[in-house]
Motif scaffolding. Structure first.
Motif, PDB file in Angstrom:
ATOM      1  N   GLY A  53       0.787  -1.229   0.000  1.00  0.00           N
ATOM      2  CA  GLY A  53       0.000   0.000   0.000  1.00  0.00           C
ATOM      3  C   GLY A  53       0.812   1.269   0.000  1.00  0.00           C
ATOM      4  O   GLY A  53       0.253   2.358   0.018  1.00  0.00           O
ATOM      5  N   VAL A  60      -2.471   9.650  -0.699  1.00  0.00           N
ATOM      6  CA  VAL A  60      -3.296   8.808  -1.564  1.00  0.00           C
ATOM      7  C   VAL A  60      -4.207   7.917  -0.724  1.00  0.00           C
ATOM      8  O   VAL A  60      -3.758   7.256   0.214  1.00  0.00           O
ATOM      9  CB  VAL A  60      -2.398   7.924  -2.460  1.00  0.00           C
ATOM     10  CG1 VAL A  60      -3.236   6.870  -3.176  1.00  0.00           C
ATOM     11  CG2 VAL A  60      -1.668   8.789  -3.472  1.00  0.00           C
ATOM     12  N   VAL A  61      -5.494   7.926  -1.040  1.00  0.00           N
ATOM     13  CA  VAL A  61      -6.435   6.966  -0.469  1.00  0.00           C
ATOM     14  C   VAL A  61      -6.547   5.775  -1.407  1.00  0.00           C
ATOM     15  O   VAL A  61      -6.484   4.620  -0.996  1.00  0.00           O
ATOM     16  CB  VAL A  61      -7.825   7.608  -0.241  1.00  0.00           C
ATOM     17  CG1 VAL A  61      -8.819   6.569   0.269  1.00  0.00           C
ATOM     18  CG2 VAL A  61      -7.722   8.768   0.737  1.00  0.00           C
ATOM     19  N   GLN A  62      -6.684   6.086  -2.697  1.00  0.00           N
ATOM     20  CA  GLN A  62      -6.690   5.066  -3.735  1.00  0.00           C
ATOM     21  C   GLN A  62      -5.927   5.622  -4.921  1.00  0.00           C
ATOM     22  O   GLN A  62      -6.204   6.736  -5.376  1.00  0.00           O
ATOM     23  CB  GLN A  62      -8.120   4.700  -4.135  1.00  0.00           C
ATOM     24  CG  GLN A  62      -8.191   3.548  -5.134  1.00  0.00           C
ATOM     25  CD  GLN A  62      -9.631   3.145  -5.440  1.00  0.00           C
ATOM     26  OE1 GLN A  62     -10.555   3.585  -4.780  1.00  0.00           O
ATOM     27  NE2 GLN A  62      -9.815   2.323  -6.440  1.00  0.00           N
ATOM     28  N   ALA A  63      -4.938   4.878  -5.407  1.00  0.00           N
ATOM     29  CA  ALA A  63      -4.035   5.371  -6.445  1.00  0.00           C
ATOM     30  C   ALA A  63      -4.781   5.929  -7.639  1.00  0.00           C
ATOM     31  O   ALA A  63      -5.679   5.269  -8.191  1.00  0.00           O
ATOM     32  CB  ALA A  63      -3.095   4.252  -6.896  1.00  0.00           C
ATOM     33  N   ASN A  64      -4.436   7.175  -8.018  1.00  0.00           N
ATOM     34  CA  ASN A  64      -5.000   7.850  -9.195  1.00  0.00           C
ATOM     35  C   ASN A  64      -6.511   8.011  -9.134  1.00  0.00           C
ATOM     36  O   ASN A  64      -7.146   8.317 -10.140  1.00  0.00           O
ATOM     37  CB  ASN A  64      -4.616   7.110 -10.480  1.00  0.00           C
ATOM     38  CG  ASN A  64      -3.148   6.756 -10.533  1.00  0.00           C
ATOM     39  OD1 ASN A  64      -2.803   5.579 -10.453  1.00  0.00           O
ATOM     40  ND2 ASN A  64      -2.284   7.750 -10.620  1.00  0.00           N
ATOM     41  N   THR A  65      -7.105   7.831  -7.961  1.00  0.00           N
ATOM     42  CA  THR A  65      -8.564   7.879  -7.828  1.00  0.00           C
ATOM     43  C   THR A  65      -9.029   8.808  -6.719  1.00  0.00           C
ATOM     44  O   THR A  65      -9.968   9.579  -6.900  1.00  0.00           O
ATOM     45  CB  THR A  65      -9.131   6.468  -7.554  1.00  0.00           C
ATOM     46  OG1 THR A  65      -8.755   5.614  -8.635  1.00  0.00           O
ATOM     47  CG2 THR A  65     -10.637   6.484  -7.438  1.00  0.00           C
ATOM     48  N   GLU A  66      -8.374   8.773  -5.565  1.00  0.00           N
ATOM     49  CA  GLU A  66      -8.829   9.593  -4.442  1.00  0.00           C
ATOM     50  C   GLU A  66      -7.655  10.044  -3.591  1.00  0.00           C
ATOM     51  O   GLU A  66      -6.770   9.267  -3.250  1.00  0.00           O
ATOM     52  CB  GLU A  66      -9.823   8.824  -3.569  1.00  0.00           C
ATOM     53  CG  GLU A  66     -10.443   9.682  -2.466  1.00  0.00           C
ATOM     54  CD  GLU A  66     -11.493   8.919  -1.654  1.00  0.00           C
ATOM     55  OE1 GLU A  66     -11.751   9.352  -0.523  1.00  0.00           O
ATOM     56  OE2 GLU A  66     -12.033   7.919  -2.171  1.00  0.00           O
ATOM     57  N   ASP A 114       1.304   7.325  -8.390  1.00  0.00           N
ATOM     58  CA  ASP A 114      -0.037   7.103  -7.843  1.00  0.00           C
ATOM     59  C   ASP A 114      -0.824   8.405  -7.694  1.00  0.00           C
ATOM     60  O   ASP A 114      -2.048   8.389  -7.527  1.00  0.00           O
ATOM     61  CB  ASP A 114       0.047   6.416  -6.474  1.00  0.00           C
ATOM     62  CG  ASP A 114       0.552   4.981  -6.573  1.00  0.00           C
ATOM     63  OD1 ASP A 114       0.527   4.430  -7.692  1.00  0.00           O
ATOM     64  OD2 ASP A 114       0.969   4.421  -5.544  1.00  0.00           O
ATOM     65  N   SER A 166     -11.534  13.613  -5.691  1.00  0.00           N
ATOM     66  CA  SER A 166     -11.858  12.358  -6.354  1.00  0.00           C
ATOM     67  C   SER A 166     -11.728  12.505  -7.862  1.00  0.00           C
ATOM     68  O   SER A 166     -12.049  13.549  -8.429  1.00  0.00           O
ATOM     69  CB  SER A 166     -13.282  11.920  -6.006  1.00  0.00           C
ATOM     70  OG  SER A 166     -13.658  10.792  -6.765  1.00  0.00           O
ATOM     71  N   LYS A 197     -11.395  16.184   0.436  1.00  0.00           N
ATOM     72  CA  LYS A 197     -11.131  15.020  -0.393  1.00  0.00           C
ATOM     73  C   LYS A 197     -11.218  15.425  -1.859  1.00  0.00           C
ATOM     74  O   LYS A 197     -12.056  16.238  -2.233  1.00  0.00           O
ATOM     75  CB  LYS A 197     -12.136  13.904  -0.104  1.00  0.00           C
ATOM     76  CG  LYS A 197     -11.921  13.212   1.228  1.00  0.00           C
ATOM     77  CD  LYS A 197     -12.890  12.056   1.405  1.00  0.00           C
ATOM     78  CE  LYS A 197     -12.667  11.343   2.738  1.00  0.00           C
ATOM     79  NZ  LYS A 197     -13.630  10.225   2.921  1.00  0.00           N
ATOM     80  N   ALA A 254       2.566   4.486  -1.220  1.00  0.00           N
ATOM     81  CA  ALA A 254       2.284   5.256  -2.424  1.00  0.00           C
ATOM     82  C   ALA A 254       3.554   5.527  -3.217  1.00  0.00           C
ATOM     83  O   ALA A 254       4.613   5.778  -2.658  1.00  0.00           O
ATOM     84  CB  ALA A 254       1.614   6.565  -2.050  1.00  0.00           C
TER      85      ALA A 254
END
Length: 314
Positions: free
Chosen positions: A62, A123-129, A68, A143, A141, A64
């Motif tokens: 996980g 990063v919460v989710q790579a390239n997403t959030e 990411d 998104s 946040k 980053a």
């Protein structure tokens, strides 16, 4: 005896020589190990990863990576943010774009521009959030999915469709001013505000620039209310127009206010001649005539125009 002492010294020197060789090898090995760790640490910092895991030769699950963060994101505050490679990106705020720069500082992503906008987070989710703080203080946040982000919701101004009874005064300088009513609105900074409409009719024989002839104020209790920083309507801009003899110009004055305040707001238009005399306590020296027109409004019982717009607008 001398031979014995010489032999003893020789043995001691040989022992010291061997001891020195051993220490040198250990020191060299330790230095090489330290250099290897520094090199691994630098690599981990460049990637935005976990330094500890990099030293062990494995990457923490996980953790980053720089890539990411790449992508276009939409903020909960309506801001659009783009993160590109090579430490560059963009902010889009209120429809205006700003070139931005970003770095990863001690594992934290930081992006800023020359318009004083900044976001820092992770990063919460790579390239997403991404999650962090906007302007270093406000939790935020971002998104990659615009449907996830909702624009801020501002309450609508209270609205009472009671009809305000116009107030008309023929002023000393030949202007006829009619206060038509008021309405609550949000200014260009989304602040609570009030707009008071009035007509300026020129009954004299010469053209007059409205801004030079009159001054509008709004007060509650003994406190003056600040004008909005910018014009938020065409009627407000009209204060800078000139009104020809026989013509009428519809104007408005806009002020910041508190919609929940219970006090009575007093709106007043003064001739500049009167305003200057009042500053020096010399209103009693003015020629006879009317120099002011006033109207009162309550925020929660605001006399406003009925649906359909201003009087006479159809």
């Amino acid at each position: 005896m001398k031979r014995i002492i010489s032999g003893f010294i020789l043995i001691v020197m040989i022992l010291f020589a061997f001891a020195g060789c051993g220490e040198s090898e250990e020191t060299t090995a330790a230095a090489e190990d330290t250099e290897a760790r520094v090199s691994q640490s630098d690599t981990a910092a460049e990637k935005g990863g976990d330094t500890t895991s990099a030293q062990s030769g494995t990457e923490a699950p996980g953790a980053a990576k720089v890539e990411d963060y790449y992508g276009t994101y939409f903020g909960e505050n309506g801001v659009e943010m783009t993160v590109n490679a090579d430490g560059v990106g963009k902010f889009k705020v209120d429809g205006e774009e700003y070139d931005a720069l970003w770095i990863i500082n001690e594992g934290e992503f930081v992006i800023w521009d020359n318009g004083d906008h900044a976001f820092s987070g992770s990063v919460v989710q790579a390239n997403t959030e991404l999650s962090g703080k906007w302007q270093h203080t406000e939790p935020m946040k971002f998104s990659a999915d615009p449907s996830v982000v909702t624009a801020p919701v501002y309450p609508e101004p209270p609205y009472n469709p009671a009809v305000f009874k116009p107030v008309t005064v023929d002023m000393h300088d030949g202007l006829r001013i009619t206060v038509l009513g008021a309405e609550l609105f949000r200014d260009d900074g989304q602040g609570e505000a009030i707009r008071v409409y009035y007509d300026v009719e020129n009954k004299s024989d010469e053209s007059k620039k409205i801004y030079d002839e009159i001054a509008a104020t709004l007060t509650w209790d003994v406190y003056d209310v600040a004008h909005c920083k910018n014009y938020n309507s065409e009627e407000a801009k009209a204060i800078e127009k000139s009104v020809a003899p026989g013509d009428t110009v519809r104007c408005a004055s806009e002020f910041t206010c508190n919609w929940e305040r219970e006090d009575v707001y007093v709106f007043e238009i003064q001739l500049e001649e009167y305003r200057m005399a009042a500053m020096f306590g010399a209103t009693d020296q003015l020629e006879p005539g009317d120099y002011t027109v006033t109207a009162e409004f309550k925020m929660k019982e605001l006399p406003a125009f009925p649906e359909g717009g201003l009087p006479g607008a159809g």
